[in-house]
Design a protein around this motif. Structure first.
Motif, PDB file in Angstrom:
ATOM      1  N   ALA A  71     -26.586 -14.485 -25.028  1.00  0.00           N
ATOM      2  CA  ALA A  71     -27.210 -14.439 -23.700  1.00  0.00           C
ATOM      3  C   ALA A  71     -27.624 -13.024 -23.333  1.00  0.00           C
ATOM      4  O   ALA A  71     -28.706 -12.806 -22.761  1.00  0.00           O
ATOM      5  N   SER A  72     -26.791 -12.045 -23.661  1.00  0.00           N
ATOM      6  CA  SER A  72     -27.138 -10.654 -23.357  1.00  0.00           C
ATOM      7  C   SER A  72     -28.341 -10.195 -24.173  1.00  0.00           C
ATOM      8  O   SER A  72     -29.157  -9.398 -23.706  1.00  0.00           O
ATOM      9  N   VAL A  73     -28.471 -10.710 -25.400  1.00  0.00           N
ATOM     10  CA  VAL A  73     -29.641 -10.373 -26.220  1.00  0.00           C
ATOM     11  C   VAL A  73     -30.894 -11.007 -25.630  1.00  0.00           C
ATOM     12  O   VAL A  73     -31.956 -10.363 -25.536  1.00  0.00           O
ATOM     13  N   HIS A  74     -30.801 -12.273 -25.225  1.00  0.00           N
ATOM     14  CA  HIS A  74     -31.970 -12.966 -24.692  1.00  0.00           C
ATOM     15  C   HIS A  74     -32.461 -12.347 -23.383  1.00  0.00           C
ATOM     16  O   HIS A  74     -33.640 -12.467 -23.049  1.00  0.00           O
ATOM     17  N   ARG A  75     -31.589 -11.676 -22.637  1.00  0.00           N
ATOM     18  CA  ARG A  75     -32.031 -11.035 -21.404  1.00  0.00           C
ATOM     19  C   ARG A  75     -33.024  -9.913 -21.677  1.00  0.00           C
ATOM     20  O   ARG A  75     -33.900  -9.641 -20.850  1.00  0.00           O
ATOM     21  N   ILE A  76     -32.872  -9.248 -22.809  1.00  0.00           N
ATOM     22  CA  ILE A  76     -33.777  -8.137 -23.119  1.00  0.00           C
ATOM     23  C   ILE A  76     -34.787  -8.483 -24.196  1.00  0.00           C
ATOM     24  O   ILE A  76     -35.800  -7.795 -24.346  1.00  0.00           O
ATOM     25  N   CYS A  77     -34.515  -9.565 -24.935  1.00  0.00           N
ATOM     26  CA  CYS A  77     -35.428  -9.969 -26.012  1.00  0.00           C
ATOM     27  C   CYS A  77     -35.437 -11.497 -26.081  1.00  0.00           C
ATOM     28  O   CYS A  77     -34.791 -12.094 -26.944  1.00  0.00           O
ATOM     29  N   PRO A  78     -36.168 -12.151 -25.169  1.00  0.00           N
ATOM     30  CA  PRO A  78     -36.133 -13.615 -25.090  1.00  0.00           C
ATOM     31  C   PRO A  78     -36.554 -14.320 -26.369  1.00  0.00           C
ATOM     32  O   PRO A  78     -36.126 -15.453 -26.627  1.00  0.00           O
ATOM     33  N   GLU A  79     -37.398 -13.669 -27.184  1.00  0.00           N
ATOM     34  CA  GLU A  79     -37.894 -14.322 -28.390  1.00  0.00           C
ATOM     35  C   GLU A  79     -36.917 -14.236 -29.564  1.00  0.00           C
ATOM     36  O   GLU A  79     -37.171 -14.782 -30.637  1.00  0.00           O
ATOM     37  N   PHE A  80     -35.780 -13.557 -29.377  1.00  0.00           N
ATOM     38  CA  PHE A  80     -34.818 -13.431 -30.466  1.00  0.00           C
ATOM     39  C   PHE A  80     -34.164 -14.789 -30.738  1.00  0.00           C
ATOM     40  O   PHE A  80     -33.570 -15.401 -29.851  1.00  0.00           O
ATOM     41  N   ALA A  81     -34.284 -15.277 -31.975  1.00  0.00           N
ATOM     42  CA  ALA A  81     -33.673 -16.535 -32.397  1.00  0.00           C
ATOM     43  C   ALA A  81     -32.547 -16.217 -33.366  1.00  0.00           C
ATOM     44  O   ALA A  81     -32.791 -15.866 -34.522  1.00  0.00           O
ATOM     45  N   PRO A  82     -31.290 -16.309 -32.954  1.00  0.00           N
ATOM     46  CA  PRO A  82     -30.175 -15.938 -33.837  1.00  0.00           C
ATOM     47  C   PRO A  82     -30.040 -16.887 -35.011  1.00  0.00           C
ATOM     48  O   PRO A  82     -30.240 -18.097 -34.885  1.00  0.00           O
ATOM     49  N   VAL A  83     -29.724 -16.319 -36.152  1.00  0.00           N
ATOM     50  CA  VAL A  83     -29.568 -17.099 -37.380  1.00  0.00           C
ATOM     51  C   VAL A  83     -28.118 -17.146 -37.825  1.00  0.00           C
ATOM     52  O   VAL A  83     -27.562 -18.196 -38.086  1.00  0.00           O
ATOM     53  N   GLN A  84     -27.480 -15.983 -37.885  1.00  0.00           N
ATOM     54  CA  GLN A  84     -26.102 -15.957 -38.336  1.00  0.00           C
ATOM     55  C   GLN A  84     -25.417 -14.684 -37.874  1.00  0.00           C
ATOM     56  O   GLN A  84     -26.071 -13.700 -37.509  1.00  0.00           O
ATOM     57  N   LEU A  94     -22.507  -8.349 -34.604  1.00  0.00           N
ATOM     58  CA  LEU A  94     -23.801  -8.056 -35.212  1.00  0.00           C
ATOM     59  C   LEU A  94     -24.439  -9.376 -35.617  1.00  0.00           C
ATOM     60  O   LEU A  94     -23.837 -10.158 -36.370  1.00  0.00           O
ATOM     61  N   LEU A  95     -25.635  -9.649 -35.108  1.00  0.00           N
ATOM     62  CA  LEU A  95     -26.352 -10.895 -35.385  1.00  0.00           C
ATOM     63  C   LEU A  95     -27.671 -10.589 -36.074  1.00  0.00           C
ATOM     64  O   LEU A  95     -28.309  -9.579 -35.786  1.00  0.00           O
ATOM     65  N   VAL A  96     -28.063 -11.467 -36.967  1.00  0.00           N
ATOM     66  CA  VAL A  96     -29.400 -11.377 -37.546  1.00  0.00           C
ATOM     67  C   VAL A  96     -30.187 -12.573 -37.049  1.00  0.00           C
ATOM     68  O   VAL A  96     -29.648 -13.672 -36.856  1.00  0.00           O
ATOM     69  N   GLY A  97     -31.472 -12.361 -36.794  1.00  0.00           N
ATOM     70  CA  GLY A  97     -32.315 -13.435 -36.295  1.00  0.00           C
ATOM     71  C   GLY A  97     -33.778 -13.087 -36.440  1.00  0.00           C
ATOM     72  O   GLY A  97     -34.140 -12.121 -37.125  1.00  0.00           O
ATOM     73  N   THR A  98     -34.608 -13.863 -35.806  1.00  0.00           N
ATOM     74  CA  THR A  98     -36.049 -13.650 -35.887  1.00  0.00           C
ATOM     75  C   THR A  98     -36.604 -13.297 -34.522  1.00  0.00           C
ATOM     76  O   THR A  98     -36.085 -13.727 -33.492  1.00  0.00           O
ATOM     77  N   THR A  99     -37.662 -12.515 -34.533  1.00  0.00           N
ATOM     78  CA  THR A  99     -38.433 -12.209 -33.325  1.00  0.00           C
ATOM     79  C   THR A  99     -39.899 -12.416 -33.682  1.00  0.00           C
ATOM     80  O   THR A  99     -40.530 -11.524 -34.240  1.00  0.00           O
ATOM     81  N   GLY A 100     -40.396 -13.605 -33.395  1.00  0.00           N
ATOM     82  CA  GLY A 100     -41.753 -13.918 -33.809  1.00  0.00           C
ATOM     83  C   GLY A 100     -41.827 -14.039 -35.318  1.00  0.00           C
ATOM     84  O   GLY A 100     -41.085 -14.799 -35.941  1.00  0.00           O
ATOM     85  N   ARG A 101     -42.696 -13.252 -35.931  1.00  0.00           N
ATOM     86  CA  ARG A 101     -42.853 -13.285 -37.384  1.00  0.00           C
ATOM     87  C   ARG A 101     -41.931 -12.296 -38.088  1.00  0.00           C
ATOM     88  O   ARG A 101     -41.938 -12.225 -39.309  1.00  0.00           O
ATOM     89  N   SER A 102     -41.188 -11.524 -37.332  1.00  0.00           N
ATOM     90  CA  SER A 102     -40.325 -10.505 -37.914  1.00  0.00           C
ATOM     91  C   SER A 102     -38.861 -10.913 -37.800  1.00  0.00           C
ATOM     92  O   SER A 102     -38.509 -11.848 -37.073  1.00  0.00           O
ATOM     93  N   THR A 103     -38.036 -10.213 -38.531  1.00  0.00           N
ATOM     94  CA  THR A 103     -36.596 -10.425 -38.438  1.00  0.00           C
ATOM     95  C   THR A 103     -35.959  -9.198 -37.798  1.00  0.00           C
ATOM     96  O   THR A 103     -36.476  -8.083 -37.902  1.00  0.00           O
ATOM     97  N   ALA A 104     -34.859  -9.408 -37.138  1.00  0.00           N
ATOM     98  CA  ALA A 104     -34.235  -8.329 -36.378  1.00  0.00           C
ATOM     99  C   ALA A 104     -32.724  -8.451 -36.441  1.00  0.00           C
ATOM    100  O   ALA A 104     -32.170  -9.490 -36.815  1.00  0.00           O
ATOM    101  N   VAL A 105     -32.074  -7.365 -36.063  1.00  0.00           N
ATOM    102  CA  VAL A 105     -30.619  -7.315 -35.972  1.00  0.00           C
ATOM    103  C   VAL A 105     -30.264  -6.991 -34.526  1.00  0.00           C
ATOM    104  O   VAL A 105     -30.813  -6.058 -33.938  1.00  0.00           O
ATOM    105  N   ALA A 106     -29.363  -7.770 -33.960  1.00  0.00           N
ATOM    106  CA  ALA A 106     -28.888  -7.537 -32.599  1.00  0.00           C
ATOM    107  C   ALA A 106     -27.432  -7.097 -32.650  1.00  0.00           C
ATOM    108  O   ALA A 106     -26.619  -7.701 -33.347  1.00  0.00           O
ATOM    109  N   LYS A 107     -27.125  -6.055 -31.924  1.00  0.00           N
ATOM    110  CA  LYS A 107     -25.770  -5.511 -31.881  1.00  0.00           C
ATOM    111  C   LYS A 107     -25.292  -5.556 -30.433  1.00  0.00           C
ATOM    112  O   LYS A 107     -25.953  -5.029 -29.538  1.00  0.00           O
ATOM    113  N   CYS A 108     -24.134  -6.203 -30.226  1.00  0.00           N
ATOM    114  CA  CYS A 108     -23.597  -6.361 -28.879  1.00  0.00           C
ATOM    115  C   CYS A 108     -22.174  -5.834 -28.836  1.00  0.00           C
ATOM    116  O   CYS A 108     -21.340  -6.219 -29.663  1.00  0.00           O
ATOM    117  N   LEU A 109     -21.908  -4.983 -27.885  1.00  0.00           N
ATOM    118  CA  LEU A 109     -20.564  -4.446 -27.731  1.00  0.00           C
ATOM    119  C   LEU A 109     -19.683  -5.455 -27.002  1.00  0.00           C
ATOM    120  O   LEU A 109     -20.087  -6.027 -25.988  1.00  0.00           O
TER     121      LEU A 109
END
Length: 379
Positions: A71-84, A94-109
């Motif tokens: 939820a904290s990731v989606h507040r700043i990056c709504p298009e982030f789709a978590p994968v694992q 630490l989550l990996v997911g997609t943002t549109g056609r790209s892949t991204a890593v989300a880090k939450c404290l």
């Protein structure tokens, strides 16, 4: 100590096969299931490629923590789709997911204590600075960040980690060490604009703290203070600050065909020269050739740079000894296996490997102590 191979009295550790294509920033393997996981974002047909499939366990207390992180990731990056989930520790997810056609890593404290929150915000500030002032090494691109809630989304970089462990059980390939060392040296030569980064380490306070904890002797403290005084005198004439990654572990360096990538910039800033080199030297106990090269680089810029490297080396080695001894003590109290604590990166060894590593670190610290005393004697 600069020409020594820095061998230790402990017997060599057994070789282990190196995992291939592994690490926190690699492409996650596509699961057999094709049904998106609970955290996946569904897209309408024609809205672009479907996100990678994955399974996220959102049940139980850990699932609740994971839902909060997403939820904290989606507040700043709504298009982030978590994968694992790539990594979960006592202080972050630490989550990996997609943002549109790209892949991204989300880090939450998850540990929002003042120390970790400040460190996380420091990392966000570093990535924001890189948007305007690109360093001479590859680093992930910032996608979104929220310093208040300690959430960070960056691009996922291809490559494999130079070492999966903080202290590799075997020497990494020479080509990997050469690439990592080259990237560190390029970074250390970078001069970002004034005011962009601060100095994360208070040397005098750190020396005093280690002395109070009994990790440094009275003579150690006196010798290091003498070297600091000499370095400060030289700094008045030529300037001694050096920009460093601040945590130049091989586990924070990705090896890719297009060049090394440095990640985890939460300690980046200005240090005495040689801090990154000292960190690399400390973890390359099974690569004496690389250690000799690092020592030669450290002393090539003159006596002041050599002394700064020695001060850094003593502090880094003392920190490593404290880290591993604390892990052992915690394990004995809890009655479980030795494992990574919240302040430790990489995989900690256990059993015989733990004993041998601590033995080597103490031997290395003695080498550094003798070199410091020799440097003080030449002043």
């Amino acid at each position: 100590m600069y020409a020594a191979s820095s061998s230790v009295s402990a017997p060599p550790r057994p070789l282990r096969p190196r995992p291939s294509d592994n690490g926190p920033y690699l492409s996650p393997a596509r699961p057999a299931a094709t049904v998106p996981g609970p955290g996946a974002v569904r897209r309408a047909p024609g809205a672009g490629p479907q996100p990678l499939s994955g399974r996220l366990d959102l049940s139980g207390p850990q699932g609740a923590q994971l839902r909060t992180a997403i939820a904290s990731v989606h507040r700043i990056c709504p298009e982030f789709a978590p994968v694992q989930v790539l990594r979960r520790s006592g202080r972050s997810i630490l989550l990996v997911g997609t943002t549109g056609r790209s892949t991204a890593v989300a880090k939450c404290l998850t540990d929002h204590s003042p120390v970790w929150s400040e460190r996380f915000r420091h990392e966000i500030a570093a990535y924001r600075s890189f948007v305007r002032h690109r360093p001479p090494v590859r680093a992930p691109r910032l996608i979104a960040a929220d310093p208040d809630n300690c959430t960070l989304v960056i691009e996922r970089m291809p490559g494999r980690v130079a070492a999966l462990q903080r202290h590799p059980v075997e020497a990494p390939p020479r080509a990997d060490i050469k690439a990592a060392l080259g990237a560190i040296c390029r970074l250390n030569g970078w001069r970002p604009p004034a005011g962009t980064f601060d100095a994360p380490l208070d040397y005098a306070a750190r020396i005093a703290r280690y002395h109070e904890l009994g990790l440094l002797t009275d003579r150690d403290m006196g010798d290091l203070q003498k070297l600091l005084h000499g370095i400060a005198h030289a700094a008045g004439r030529q300037g001694m600050g050096q920009f460093c990654h601040g945590d130049a572990l091989l586990s924070n360096i990705l090896i890719s065909p297009s060049g090394p990538v440095l990640v985890d910039w939460e300690h980046a800033g200005w240090y005495l020269p040689g801090y990154d080199l000292a960190t690399l030297w400390a973890v390359l106990g099974d690569a004496p050739g690389a250690r000799r090269q690092i020592s030669q680089i450290a002393q090539s810029a003159g006596h002041a740079s050599r002394d700064a490297f020695l001060v850094n080396l003593m502090l880094v080695l003392t920190r490593e000894i404290r880290t591993y001894e604390t892990a052992v003590q915690r394990s004995m109290r809890e009655g479980g296996p030795v494992g990574p604590g919240p302040a430790q990166q990489g995989v900690l060894p256990s059993g015989e490997e733990q004993r041998l590593l601590l033995r080597r670190l103490h031997d290395d610290c003695q080498l550094a102590r003798r070199a410091v005393r020799a440097a003080v004697g030449t002043r």
